[in-house]
Design an enzyme around this catalytic site. Structure first.
Site, mmCIF file in Angstrom:
data_model
loop_
_atom_site.group_PDB
_atom_site.id
_atom_site.type_symbol
_atom_site.label_atom_id
_atom_site.label_comp_id
_atom_site.label_asym_id
_atom_site.label_seq_id
_atom_site.Cartn_x
_atom_site.Cartn_y
_atom_site.Cartn_z
ATOM 1 N N GLY A 1 55.486 5.947 68.058
ATOM 2 C CA GLY A 1 55.731 6.392 66.174
ATOM 3 C C GLY A 1 53.876 6.418 66.094
ATOM 4 O O GLY A 1 53.441 7.436 66.374
ATOM 5 N N GLU B 1 67.366 8.658 67.656
ATOM 6 C CA GLU B 1 67.068 9.733 67.461
ATOM 7 C C GLU B 1 69.057 9.880 66.874
ATOM 8 O O GLU B 1 69.829 9.439 67.096
ATOM 9 C CB GLU B 1 67.433 9.670 69.511
ATOM 10 C CG GLU B 1 66.628 9.296 69.915
ATOM 11 C CD GLU B 1 65.326 9.700 69.713
ATOM 12 O OE1 GLU B 1 65.386 11.378 69.760
ATOM 13 O OE2 GLU B 1 64.552 9.726 69.022
ATOM 14 N N LYS C 1 59.537 8.306 77.283
ATOM 15 C CA LYS C 1 58.262 8.026 77.078
ATOM 16 C C LYS C 1 57.289 7.051 77.675
ATOM 17 O O LYS C 1 56.389 7.738 77.895
ATOM 18 C CB LYS C 1 58.017 7.063 75.524
ATOM 19 C CG LYS C 1 58.739 7.407 74.301
ATOM 20 C CD LYS C 1 58.942 6.462 73.466
ATOM 21 C CE LYS C 1 59.540 6.764 72.327
ATOM 22 N NZ LYS C 1 60.302 5.962 71.375
HETATM 23 P P1 NAP Z 1 65.826 14.596 62.759
HETATM 24 O O1 NAP Z 1 66.182 13.426 61.469
HETATM 25 O O2 NAP Z 1 67.565 15.230 63.154
HETATM 26 O O3 NAP Z 1 65.473 16.184 61.587
HETATM 27 C C1 NAP Z 1 65.769 16.970 63.088
HETATM 28 C C2 NAP Z 1 65.036 18.696 61.690
HETATM 29 O O4 NAP Z 1 64.987 19.295 62.706
HETATM 30 C C3 NAP Z 1 66.081 18.826 60.399
HETATM 31 O O5 NAP Z 1 65.531 18.874 59.609
HETATM 32 C C4 NAP Z 1 66.864 19.918 61.183
HETATM 33 O O6 NAP Z 1 67.166 20.655 60.751
HETATM 34 C C5 NAP Z 1 66.669 20.332 61.929
HETATM 35 N N1 NAP Z 1 67.645 21.370 63.385
HETATM 36 C C6 NAP Z 1 67.843 21.048 63.312
HETATM 37 N N2 NAP Z 1 68.611 21.684 65.062
HETATM 38 C C7 NAP Z 1 68.053 23.334 64.014
HETATM 39 C C8 NAP Z 1 67.830 23.964 64.234
HETATM 40 N N3 NAP Z 1 68.811 24.758 65.093
HETATM 41 N N4 NAP Z 1 67.092 25.439 63.633
HETATM 42 C C9 NAP Z 1 67.097 25.223 62.630
HETATM 43 N N5 NAP Z 1 65.906 23.268 62.502
HETATM 44 C C10 NAP Z 1 66.832 22.922 63.157
HETATM 45 O O7 NAP Z 1 64.926 13.805 63.711
HETATM 46 P P2 NAP Z 1 63.284 13.114 63.284
HETATM 47 O O8 NAP Z 1 64.606 11.924 63.590
HETATM 48 O O9 NAP Z 1 62.795 13.664 62.516
HETATM 49 O O10 NAP Z 1 63.146 13.318 64.936
HETATM 50 C C11 NAP Z 1 62.233 14.631 64.934
HETATM 51 C C12 NAP Z 1 61.673 14.494 66.736
HETATM 52 O O11 NAP Z 1 60.760 13.345 66.328
HETATM 53 C C13 NAP Z 1 62.613 14.146 67.419
HETATM 54 O O12 NAP Z 1 61.788 14.772 69.124
HETATM 55 C C14 NAP Z 1 62.140 12.747 68.160
HETATM 56 O O13 NAP Z 1 62.242 11.998 68.887
HETATM 57 C C15 NAP Z 1 61.036 12.488 67.450
HETATM 58 N N6 NAP Z 1 61.127 11.329 66.557
HETATM 59 C C16 NAP Z 1 60.674 10.277 66.046
HETATM 60 C C17 NAP Z 1 60.854 9.166 65.637
HETATM 61 C C18 NAP Z 1 61.310 8.609 64.406
HETATM 62 O O14 NAP Z 1 61.621 7.229 64.185
HETATM 63 N N7 NAP Z 1 62.556 9.781 63.741
HETATM 64 C C19 NAP Z 1 59.905 9.031 65.452
HETATM 65 C C20 NAP Z 1 58.901 9.806 66.690
HETATM 66 C C21 NAP Z 1 59.773 10.841 67.397
HETATM 67 P P3 NAP Z 1 68.600 20.678 58.681
HETATM 68 O O15 NAP Z 1 67.927 19.141 58.312
HETATM 69 O O16 NAP Z 1 68.646 20.989 58.313
HETATM 70 O O17 NAP Z 1 69.850 19.669 59.121
HETATM 71 N N1 HSE Z 2 63.964 7.212 68.453
HETATM 72 C C1 HSE Z 2 63.383 6.333 68.543
HETATM 73 C C2 HSE Z 2 62.897 4.975 68.649
HETATM 74 C C3 HSE Z 2 61.938 7.250 67.627
HETATM 75 O O1 HSE Z 2 63.969 4.393 68.437
HETATM 76 O O2 HSE Z 2 61.755 4.420 68.965
HETATM 77 C C4 HSE Z 2 60.160 6.740 68.199
HETATM 78 O O3 HSE Z 2 60.218 7.357 68.901
#
Ligand code: NAP
Ligand code: HSE
Length: 444
Positions: free
Chosen positions: A135, A191, A206
């Site tokens: 992150g 996730e 990772k």
């Molecule tokens: P999330 O909250 O589930 O957001 C996913 C987004 O993608 C949503 O805005 C969703 O739209 C959009 N989406 C999904 N399917 C789609 C489609 N078919 N067409 C267009 N848009 C679509 O996920 P997140 O937590 O932000 O994570 C995003 C990425 O960052 C992932 O790869 C995750 O592993 C990575 N990540 C997350 C974190 C964390 O702390 N959350 C940290 C580091 C890395 P809607 O909003 O309209 O549903």
């Molecule tokens: N789901 C992931 C975590 C988000 O809990 O570490 C950050 O990559």
């Protein structure tokens, strides 16, 4: 002043909302750091009606990913959708359309790193991924750039914020596993499919990324053994406390075949795995709480280094994504990307070896029948595998144990993982053992 840089955001969920907040709310600061204005020009989502944590101007918002990618005013595409299928397609499309890509998607890199990076090199475009590991902790730059003079010899890391949040809540707050996971989901750490967090897969993805940078190895999924926190019993958390340890989900890379020891001769094999590990309470990794991540890296020149910070969540992750945007706007990222040759055929001589060879101490908890000779049976099996016992605890009864059985906890001296596992398989077949053994490596 130079031309603005056009940014398209694919996904505006937890991380995407944080990135949009920064781009829309701190444009002047980012322009000062980049020398160019970073302009949000497109935001693609799945559901236009969904409430967002940021006020995106309606004119920018659409469900048309392709239009966002192919908009000629867009120079950088930020993939924050997650998953591997659609994400792979949009990243390859963006590169083919001549756009640089920023992604936080470690699952994508672990599954399709070679294809994505090859496509980027062919298109003479850059892929940045600081947010994909830990992150808000700038570990990709630290490992790939600041430690570039070193050969890394060991990595021990807390890489999944959700698991660390759950373990902390269970150990310190007395929360149930289910309540702690629900809380981590509500806070935006987990996730979309939280199984990936709790079964060790996210940490393995990772670790695969870190291992590519540190050793040049492209680890196949089965080469990173993984065990998550989904089967951790509160009984083991209590025994760990009694013994002076804390259970942490660690992603580890060992070049030496002995945990925490230097290899007697230089080696070119590395063992990669993810597992709950008993860490001494006084160890720095044991102090890492909640959704924080920490990465301990040993380099042959620098020695031991530690990086720590928020490993998940909206703004910490957005901090890393926007740092990548700034690096691309300045032009630094393109040079680093070209020099690093990640996921290419450049062989640095390392191979991935099975974790079975790593020597470690172990914690072993058995549910045994309370009858004469049980301890002797277990000790004999361990001795047959050349495993020496360091301490034994036997309490009279623990709530939830199968009837007529008592917990027997054994701490071993150093033993080869493969031989320890073989002993456990034999112990599980003893008629005096009432349930499958629970075991974790011990970090000393
Ligand atoms: P999330 O909250 O589930 O957001 C996913 C987004 O993608 C949503 O805005 C969703 O739209 C959009 N989406 C999904 N399917 C789609 C489609 N078919 N067409 C267009 N848009 C679509 O996920 P997140 O937590 O932000 O994570 C995003 C990425 O960052 C992932 O790869 C995750 O592993 C990575 N990540 C997350 C974190 C964390 O702390 N959350 C940290 C580091 C890395 P809607 O909003 O309209 O549903
Ligand atoms: N789901 C992931 C975590 C988000 O809990 O570490 C950050 O990559």
């Amino acid at each position: 002043m130079s031309e603005p840089v056009g940014v398209a955001l694919l996904g505006c969920g937890t991380v995407g909302s944080g990135v949009a907040r920064l781009l829309l709310g701190h444009g002047d600061r980012l322009e000062q750091r980049s020398g160019r204005r970073l302009e949000l020009r497109r935001v693609a989502v799945r559901d236009l009606a969904k409430p967002r944590a940021v006020a995106v101007p309606p004119a920018l918002l659409s469900t048309d990913i392709s239009a966002a990618i192919n908009d000629p005013s867009v120079h950088i595409v930020v993939e924050l959708i997650g998953g591997t299928d659609l994400a792979r397609r949009v990243v390859l499309d963006a590169l083919a359309a001549g756009k640089h890509v920023v992604t936080a998607n470690k699952a994508l890199l672990a599954a399709h790193g070679p294809e994505v990076f090859e496509a980027a090199r062919n298109a003479e475009r850059t892929v940045c991924f600081e947010a994909a590991v830990a992150g808000g902790v700038p570990i990709i730059r630290a490992l790939g750039e600041s430690l570039a003079a070193n050969q890394v010899t060991a990595i021990q890391a807390i890489l999944n914020g959700t698991s660390n949040y759950i373990l902390t809540a269970m150990a310190d707050g007395g929360k149930s596993y289910t309540d702690a996971l629900a809380e981590a989901q509500r806070l935006g750490y987990a996730e979309a499919d939280p199984t990936l967090d709790v079964d060790g897969s996210d940490a393995a993805h990772k670790l695969a990324v870190l291992a590519q940078i540190a050793f040049g190895v492209t680890a196949k999924p089965h080469e990173i053994e993984r065990q998550g926190i989904d089967r951790i019993d509160v009984t083991d958390i209590r025994f760990a406390t009694e013994l002076g340890y804390t259970i942490k989900l660690l992603a580890e890379a060992w070049v030496s075949p002995v945990r925490n020891a230097e290899a007697a001769t230089p080696r070119s094999a590395v063992a990669l795995h993810v597992a709950p590990v008993m860490v001494r309470k006084t160890d720095m990794l044991a102090q890492v709480r909640g959704a924080y991540n920490a990465i301990q890296i040993v380099g042959d020149v620098v020695g031991e280094t530690l990086y720590q910070g928020p490993g998940a969540g909206m703004m910490p992750t957005a901090s890393s994504v926007v740092a990548d945007l700034i690096d691309l706007a300045v032009g630094r990222a393109q040079k680093t990307f070209a020099a690093a040759k990640l996921w290419s055929n450049r062989d640095r001589g390392f191979t991935v070896e099975p974790s079975e060879k790593v020597r470690s101490r172990f914690y072993l908890r058995l549910a045994v029948r309370d009858m004469p000779g049980v301890l002797a049976d277990v000790c004999r099996v361990l001795a047959d595998e050349g495993i020496s016992i360091s301490s034994v605890i036997q309490h009279e009864a623990v709530e939830g144990h199968p009837e007529q059985s008592v917990p027997l906890v054994i701490m071993t001296h150093y033993a080869e993982t493969g031989r320890f596992r073989s002993a456990v398989r034999t112990i599980d077949r003893l008629p005096t053992v009432a349930a499958p053994a629970v075991s974790y490596p011990v970090d000393d």
